[in-house]
Motif scaffolding. Structure first.
Motif, PDB file in Angstrom:
ATOM      1  N   THR A 319       0.831  -1.208   0.000  1.00 13.62           N
ATOM      2  CA  THR A 319       0.000   0.000   0.000  1.00 13.62           C
ATOM      3  C   THR A 319       0.864   1.256   0.000  1.00 13.62           C
ATOM      4  O   THR A 319       0.472   2.290  -0.528  1.00 13.62           O
ATOM      5  CB  THR A 319      -0.938   0.036   1.220  1.00 13.62           C
ATOM      6  OG1 THR A 319      -0.166   0.147   2.412  1.00 13.62           O
ATOM      7  CG2 THR A 319      -1.806  -1.212   1.281  1.00 13.62           C
ATOM      8  N   TYR A 320       2.038   1.134   0.590  1.00 11.59           N
ATOM      9  CA  TYR A 320       2.979   2.247   0.609  1.00 11.59           C
ATOM     10  C   TYR A 320       3.641   2.410  -0.762  1.00 11.59           C
ATOM     11  O   TYR A 320       3.708   3.510  -1.321  1.00 11.59           O
ATOM     12  CB  TYR A 320       4.018   1.981   1.692  1.00 11.59           C
ATOM     13  CG  TYR A 320       5.204   2.907   1.707  1.00 11.59           C
ATOM     14  CD1 TYR A 320       5.045   4.281   1.816  1.00 11.59           C
ATOM     15  CD2 TYR A 320       6.498   2.392   1.626  1.00 11.59           C
ATOM     16  CE1 TYR A 320       6.147   5.130   1.851  1.00 11.59           C
ATOM     17  CE2 TYR A 320       7.599   3.225   1.657  1.00 11.59           C
ATOM     18  CZ  TYR A 320       7.414   4.592   1.765  1.00 11.59           C
ATOM     19  OH  TYR A 320       8.497   5.421   1.796  1.00 11.59           O
ATOM     20  N   PHE A 321       4.108   1.309  -1.326  1.00 14.85           N
ATOM     21  CA  PHE A 321       4.814   1.378  -2.601  1.00 14.85           C
ATOM     22  C   PHE A 321       3.897   1.705  -3.771  1.00 14.85           C
ATOM     23  O   PHE A 321       4.345   2.269  -4.772  1.00 14.85           O
ATOM     24  CB  PHE A 321       5.531   0.056  -2.890  1.00 14.85           C
ATOM     25  CG  PHE A 321       6.719  -0.183  -2.013  1.00 14.85           C
ATOM     26  CD1 PHE A 321       7.641   0.825  -1.786  1.00 14.85           C
ATOM     27  CD2 PHE A 321       6.913  -1.404  -1.405  1.00 14.85           C
ATOM     28  CE1 PHE A 321       8.735   0.621  -0.970  1.00 14.85           C
ATOM     29  CE2 PHE A 321       8.009  -1.622  -0.589  1.00 14.85           C
ATOM     30  CZ  PHE A 321       8.920  -0.613  -0.371  1.00 14.85           C
ATOM     31  N   ASP A 322       2.633   1.340  -3.681  1.00 15.08           N
ATOM     32  CA  ASP A 322       1.728   1.550  -4.800  1.00 15.08           C
ATOM     33  C   ASP A 322       1.634   2.999  -5.238  1.00 15.08           C
ATOM     34  O   ASP A 322       1.262   3.281  -6.371  1.00 15.08           O
ATOM     35  CB  ASP A 322       0.320   1.023  -4.464  1.00 15.08           C
ATOM     36  CG  ASP A 322       0.214  -0.480  -4.659  1.00 15.08           C
ATOM     37  OD1 ASP A 322       1.114  -1.045  -5.308  1.00 15.08           O
ATOM     38  OD2 ASP A 322      -0.743  -1.080  -4.155  1.00 15.08           O
ATOM     39  N   GLU A 323       1.925   3.932  -4.337  1.00  9.25           N
ATOM     40  CA  GLU A 323       1.804   5.346  -4.688  1.00  9.25           C
ATOM     41  C   GLU A 323       3.144   6.026  -4.935  1.00  9.25           C
ATOM     42  O   GLU A 323       3.186   7.230  -5.154  1.00  9.25           O
ATOM     43  CB  GLU A 323       1.024   6.089  -3.594  1.00  9.25           C
ATOM     44  CG  GLU A 323      -0.428   5.661  -3.496  1.00  9.25           C
ATOM     45  CD  GLU A 323      -1.139   5.721  -4.845  1.00  9.25           C
ATOM     46  OE1 GLU A 323      -0.922   6.695  -5.595  1.00  9.25           O
ATOM     47  OE2 GLU A 323      -1.883   4.796  -5.162  1.00  9.25           O
ATOM     48  N   LEU A 324       4.237   5.258  -4.925  1.00 12.61           N
ATOM     49  CA  LEU A 324       5.533   5.852  -5.229  1.00 12.61           C
ATOM     50  C   LEU A 324       5.708   5.960  -6.738  1.00 12.61           C
ATOM     51  O   LEU A 324       5.365   5.036  -7.479  1.00 12.61           O
ATOM     52  CB  LEU A 324       6.672   5.009  -4.643  1.00 12.61           C
ATOM     53  CG  LEU A 324       6.739   4.922  -3.113  1.00 12.61           C
ATOM     54  CD1 LEU A 324       7.988   4.179  -2.698  1.00 12.61           C
ATOM     55  CD2 LEU A 324       6.702   6.300  -2.469  1.00 12.61           C
ATOM     56  N   GLY A 360       8.020   2.810  10.028  1.00 14.45           N
ATOM     57  CA  GLY A 360       7.036   1.966  10.701  1.00 14.45           C
ATOM     58  C   GLY A 360       6.349   1.018   9.760  1.00 14.45           C
ATOM     59  O   GLY A 360       5.933  -0.076  10.157  1.00 14.45           O
ATOM     60  N   ILE A 361       6.213   1.402   8.503  1.00 17.32           N
ATOM     61  CA  ILE A 361       5.583   0.537   7.493  1.00 17.32           C
ATOM     62  C   ILE A 361       6.592  -0.439   6.925  1.00 17.32           C
ATOM     63  O   ILE A 361       6.291  -1.617   6.708  1.00 17.32           O
ATOM     64  CB  ILE A 361       4.998   1.406   6.359  1.00 17.32           C
ATOM     65  CG1 ILE A 361       3.904   2.319   6.918  1.00 17.32           C
ATOM     66  CG2 ILE A 361       4.453   0.549   5.228  1.00 17.32           C
ATOM     67  CD1 ILE A 361       3.434   3.365   5.935  1.00 17.32           C
ATOM     68  N   ILE A 362       7.818   0.031   6.690  1.00 16.45           N
ATOM     69  CA  ILE A 362       8.815  -0.782   5.987  1.00 16.45           C
ATOM     70  C   ILE A 362       9.482  -1.807   6.888  1.00 16.45           C
ATOM     71  O   ILE A 362       9.743  -2.947   6.469  1.00 16.45           O
ATOM     72  CB  ILE A 362       9.902   0.140   5.378  1.00 16.45           C
ATOM     73  CG1 ILE A 362       9.261   1.121   4.394  1.00 16.45           C
ATOM     74  CG2 ILE A 362      10.979  -0.666   4.700  1.00 16.45           C
ATOM     75  CD1 ILE A 362      10.232   2.184   3.907  1.00 16.45           C
ATOM     76  N   THR A 363       9.746  -1.460   8.141  1.00 18.69           N
ATOM     77  CA  THR A 363      10.561  -2.302   9.024  1.00 18.69           C
ATOM     78  C   THR A 363      10.023  -3.716   9.234  1.00 18.69           C
ATOM     79  O   THR A 363      10.812  -4.678   9.187  1.00 18.69           O
ATOM     80  CB  THR A 363      10.756  -1.602  10.381  1.00 18.69           C
ATOM     81  OG1 THR A 363      11.388  -0.338  10.160  1.00 18.69           O
ATOM     82  CG2 THR A 363      11.614  -2.436  11.308  1.00 18.69           C
ATOM     83  N   ILE A 668       1.585  14.574  -6.323  1.00 20.14           N
ATOM     84  CA  ILE A 668       0.905  15.440  -7.296  1.00 20.14           C
ATOM     85  C   ILE A 668      -0.394  14.783  -7.738  1.00 20.14           C
ATOM     86  O   ILE A 668      -1.443  15.427  -7.816  1.00 20.14           O
ATOM     87  CB  ILE A 668       1.819  15.705  -8.510  1.00 20.14           C
ATOM     88  CG1 ILE A 668       3.055  16.474  -8.064  1.00 20.14           C
ATOM     89  CG2 ILE A 668       1.074  16.493  -9.582  1.00 20.14           C
ATOM     90  CD1 ILE A 668       4.084  16.674  -9.159  1.00 20.14           C
ATOM     91  N   LEU A 669      -0.326  13.484  -8.028  1.00 21.89           N
ATOM     92  CA  LEU A 669      -1.489  12.687  -8.425  1.00 21.89           C
ATOM     93  C   LEU A 669      -1.225  11.246  -8.031  1.00 21.89           C
ATOM     94  O   LEU A 669      -0.070  10.838  -7.926  1.00 21.89           O
ATOM     95  CB  LEU A 669      -1.698  12.751  -9.942  1.00 21.89           C
ATOM     96  CG  LEU A 669      -2.706  13.742 -10.523  1.00 21.89           C
ATOM     97  CD1 LEU A 669      -2.760  13.595 -12.031  1.00 21.89           C
ATOM     98  CD2 LEU A 669      -4.093  13.570  -9.928  1.00 21.89           C
ATOM     99  N   PRO A 670      -2.271  10.443  -7.814  1.00 22.79           N
ATOM    100  CA  PRO A 670      -2.040   9.008  -7.645  1.00 22.79           C
ATOM    101  C   PRO A 670      -1.292   8.442  -8.850  1.00 22.79           C
ATOM    102  O   PRO A 670      -1.388   8.980  -9.960  1.00 22.79           O
ATOM    103  CB  PRO A 670      -3.461   8.437  -7.549  1.00 22.79           C
ATOM    104  CG  PRO A 670      -4.292   9.576  -7.058  1.00 22.79           C
ATOM    105  CD  PRO A 670      -3.685  10.794  -7.661  1.00 22.79           C
ATOM    106  N   ARG A 671      -0.565   7.367  -8.638  1.00 25.11           N
ATOM    107  CA  ARG A 671       0.277   6.817  -9.708  1.00 25.11           C
ATOM    108  C   ARG A 671      -0.529   6.185 -10.826  1.00 25.11           C
ATOM    109  O   ARG A 671      -0.240   6.351 -12.008  1.00 25.11           O
ATOM    110  CB  ARG A 671       1.236   5.774  -9.115  1.00 25.11           C
ATOM    111  CG  ARG A 671       2.359   5.368 -10.041  1.00 25.11           C
ATOM    112  CD  ARG A 671       3.399   4.589  -9.275  1.00 25.11           C
ATOM    113  NE  ARG A 671       2.875   3.365  -8.739  1.00 25.11           N
ATOM    114  CZ  ARG A 671       2.985   2.180  -9.341  1.00 25.11           C
ATOM    115  NH1 ARG A 671       3.605   2.092 -10.489  1.00 25.11           N
ATOM    116  NH2 ARG A 671       2.495   1.097  -8.802  1.00 25.11           N
ATOM    117  N   SER A 672      -1.576   5.435 -10.471  1.00 23.15           N
ATOM    118  CA  SER A 672      -2.363   4.714 -11.468  1.00 23.15           C
ATOM    119  C   SER A 672      -3.279   5.669 -12.226  1.00 23.15           C
ATOM    120  O   SER A 672      -3.965   6.508 -11.647  1.00 23.15           O
ATOM    121  CB  SER A 672      -3.202   3.631 -10.783  1.00 23.15           C
ATOM    122  OG  SER A 672      -4.290   3.248 -11.582  1.00 23.15           O
TER     123      SER A 672
END
Length: 777
Positions: A319-324, A360-363, A668-672
């Motif tokens: 969920t974190y990576f989906d927006e990178l 906290g999300i990645i660890t 700026i905008l969601p990735r998808s």
């Protein structure tokens, strides 16, 4: 019988004529290539027995990964086969040479060079009589066979020199004494000219064997279906045409599908192939089948990293990576974060990407991955490489040095040297004993990225390879890539021959249940592609010389425009090309002019009283849509807002959606693309509206997205330039795939796309030569 049994029968079932032909070939590779020859013999026999009553029976046979001697061997075999199929002239010659006393000219002995040749002639023709005198004709019904080959296909190496080979054929098209005709320089148009001058002496040529070479496309393509039908108007009687494309190059699915099948068929049949079953005469084989055909061991292994606990530990981090923005590249780095040092480096990369700390999300995932690496992954890889002295690990270009150092530290030993390589080096060939592709490599039919995680690795003789696919980090890409790859691979294998003889059938593949990756395809391509491509020197006919990276070019095949990677181009001197980057720059210049006014209009849009922003909010860096979305969430609640934006297809989790509302989280905008459109529609903005163009402009013209913008423009050009004219039916699909660029260009109809193509300055220039850096001494 099963498909495998049918294939075994194809490569092992020997006809009576087959064994006799092999006995007469006098080639050192007959034993090594017996299964290969057997398969080709059975293909030719089957296709000739099932002639196309409506015209020429056309078969295109593509054989990658062939050893260097395979083409020569097959040419030799088929010349013998067609000559011995109707051997009356040869038998008459053999009787004169083999029967009666052997007469050695006065002054010579049987031990002299000429005497030895006479003795050898006698033995050869005695053998021919023994093998063929009692055999009935089994291949041809009386017509001749014409071979179109290169000169080197006939002039063979010393150890395979057959002094009697030239007795089997003639190079004179009009000659009536031989059953087999060979040419290495006549095009089908030259032959028509010859027939026009000799209308009273037209030979009956039933079978045509064309051996295609990349640098002789003009000759191969002259034997197209239209031209063969023209020759038949002279009474030639061509029934079967076999085009063989035999190459040492490795198996590459998308190269074979786009650059071989589609291109060869389009040029030879003068029609476009869109569906896998539009033409039933394209015959090829899988890598495993080719290995069996040439009696080779499969030296490529695959290791898929996975765990029953995958969903537990990957859902949150996904969920974190989906927006990178650079999701794909970040996941490749994550797959290498298997030590405390590399994990620290990875966390730093993420913070640099997002501008905020998310430890906290990645660890939790990193801790889990570290344990799995120590307990299983390292052991499984070591198990494969432990007996090899030199091992190359292939990592993405530009990856931080700390990851390569960690690989070397983990797998090096006193007896084992570890080298770190990248995709370009793998493509050009590595020298280590063992090659490990330790990075998931995306591929699709638009970009044909190579090497990748699905085609066999390009190994040298004696090398072994291991492809590692990490489903913990790349599962979404993997499942969709595998689905598309398997679907296209199945379609590539389709042919009437495989369906009838081997038992090929269309596979029904289950689509992945997770969200599609098509909306992320350009970003995946940007992260996967070699920007430091091999450089080359192009010499144009004008005398101008250009140094550039070997990238994609536009050319015209006589029917429509085509796009190809420069190094994959079937180049011939005199070919006309244009660098695709030149056209990309034309579109980009147009785009920047249009978007300058869009960016200036953002302030006035934010000041619209309908949005009720304060002066501080108007001037802040927080995007307008974030303020509006936050109000909606405060009004109806988080879950209701989430469900309103994603009523059917929940592309991201609700936890990932929460970050959209975080003013401190830069986005700026969601990735998808699909998520972008759903969000903007929910907030009342129409697709293509001034605000939509503003926000797309900011996203695509962001410094870190320059390559993404170029890639998206290039993708659009690849879709529209190969079509003679875009119609209304095509437009919907094109708009869905390229909506961002088309919206910024303010293109809303098929006619506007066609106008865009007309306005492009397409200027193909003639090329004399292309020299790659890797070819220099």
């Amino acid at each position: 019988m099963s498909t495998r049994d049918n294939y075994q029968n194809l490569i092992n079932h020997e006809t009576e004529l087959f064994r006799a032909v092999c006995e007469m070939m006098l080639h050192t590779r007959v034993s090594d290539g017996s299964r290969f020859l057997c398969a080709m013999n059975n293909i030719v026999d089957h296709c000739c027995a099932n002639e196309n009553k409506g015209g020429v029976n056309y078969q295109i046979i593509y054989l990658p990964t062939c050893p260097e001697w395979a083409r020569e061997l097959l040419v030799r075999f088929l010349i013998h086969k067609t000559s011995f199929a109707n051997p009356s002239r040869l038998l008459s010659l053999a009787k004169n040479k083999a029967r009666g006393p052997l007469v050695i000219p006065e002054g010579l002995t049987s031990k002299s060079k000429q005497g030895k040749q006479l003795c050898a002639d006698r033995e050869y023709y005695k053998k021919l009589l023994k093998l063929f005198e009692q055999k009935s004709q089994t291949f041809s019904s009386g017509g001749k066979s014409l071979f179109v080959v290169q000169e080197k296909d006939i002039i063979t190496r010393k150890q395979d020199k057959n002094p009697w080979l030239d007795q089997l054929y003639t190079t004179d098209i009009i000659c009536n004494d031989h059953n087999t005709i060979v040419t290495n320089n006549l095009s089908a148009y030259d032959i028509e000219t010859l027939f026009r001058k000799n209308r009273d002496n037209i030979p009956n040529i039933e079978n045509l064997f064309v051996f295609h070479s990349q640098n002789r496309g003009k000759i191969s393509f002259s034997y197209n279906l239209d031209q063969l039908e023209r020759l038949n108007q002279y009474g030639v009687g061509i029934k079967n045409c076999f085009v063989f494309y035999i190459t040492e190059l490795p198996f590459r699915l998308y190269y074979a599908k786009e650059n071989v099948k589609a291109l060869l068929v389009a040029n030879l049949l003068n029609r476009e192939i869109k569906r896998f079953d539009d033409f039933g005469g394209f015959i090829t084989f899988s890598p495993d089948e080719l290995d069996l055909m040439f009696q080779r061991e499969n030296l490529c292994y695959k290791y898929i990293i996975d765990s029953d606990e995958r969903e537990i530990f990957t859902t949150e981090i996904n969920t974190y990576f989906d927006e990178l923005s650079h999701n794909y590249r970040i996941k490749n780095a994550l797959s290498l974060a298997f030590t405390l040092e590399t994990q620290r480096c990875f966390i730093k990369e993420c913070e640099s990407e997002t501008g905020s700390s998310q430890q906290g999300i990645i660890t939790p995932f990193l801790n889990y991955y570290l344990r799995l690496w120590d307990d299983e992954i390292a052991f499984r890889i070591l198990e494969q490489i432990e007996n090899y002295h030199s091992v190359a690990f292939v990592l993405p270009p530009g990856i931080d040095k700390v990851y390569g150092d960690a690989i070397q530290k983990c797998f090096s030993s006193e007896s084992r040297r570890i080298s770190i390589k990248d995709f370009n080096q793998l493509r050009d060939g590595l020298n280590e004993d063992f090659v490990v592709l330790f990075s998931f490599r995306y591929t699709d039919n638009r970009y044909k990225t190579y090497p990748n995680s699905f085609d066999p690795l390009p190994l040298k003789k004696g090398q072994r390879g291991l492809t590692v696919i990490n489903r913990l980090t790349h599962n979404r890409y993997y499942e969709w890539n595998k689905y598309f790859y398997d679907k296209d691979f199945n379609g590539l294998l389709y042919s009437s021959f495989r369906k009838d003889v081997i038992g090929w059938s269309k596979r029904v593949l289950q689509r992945p249940i997770m969200p599609d990756i098509m909306n992320d395809i350009d970003e995946a391509e940007v992260d996967a592609r070699e920007y430091l491509a091999e450089r080359c020197t192009i010499v144009f006919e004008s005398g101008k010389t250009k140094r550039l990276a070997a990238d994609r070019v536009l050319y015209y095949d006589g029917h429509h425009y085509c796009i190809s990677s420069l190094k994959e181009l079937s180049f011939e001197e005199g070919m006309k090309i244009q660098l695709l980057d030149e056209l990309v720059d034309q579109i980009k210049d147009n785009l920047i002019k249009k978007t300058e006014s869009n960016l200036k209009s953002e302030s006035s849009i934010r000041r619209d009283p309908a949005y009720g922003l304060t002066e501080e909010q108007i001037n802040s860096d927080v995007e307008l849509w974030k303020y509006l979305l936050k109000r909606k969430e405060e009004e109806i609640g988080m879950e209701a807002t989430y469900n309103a934006i994603f009523p059917n297809n929940q592309e991201i989790s609700i936890r990932g959606f929460e970050r959209w509302l975080d003013f401190d989280y830069p986005m700026i905008l969601p990735r998808s693309r699909k998520s972008q459109n759903s969000l903007l529609k929910f907030l009342g903005f129409t697709i293509g509206s001034p605000y939509h163009r503003v926000i797309l402009t900011k996203k695509l013209l962001k410094n870190s997205n320059t390559r993404l913008l170029n890639s998206q423009i290039e993708s659009l050009l690849q879709s529209i330039l190969i079509i003679n004219k875009v119609d209304d039916d095509m437009f919907g699909e094109l708009f869905e795939e390229h909506s961002e660029i088309l919206n910024l260009l303010e293109i809303n109809t098929a006619s506007e796309i066609n106008i865009l193509v007309q306005l492009l300055d397409i200027n193909l220039k003639t090329v004399k030569s292309i020299k790659y850096d890797s070819e220099k001494a």
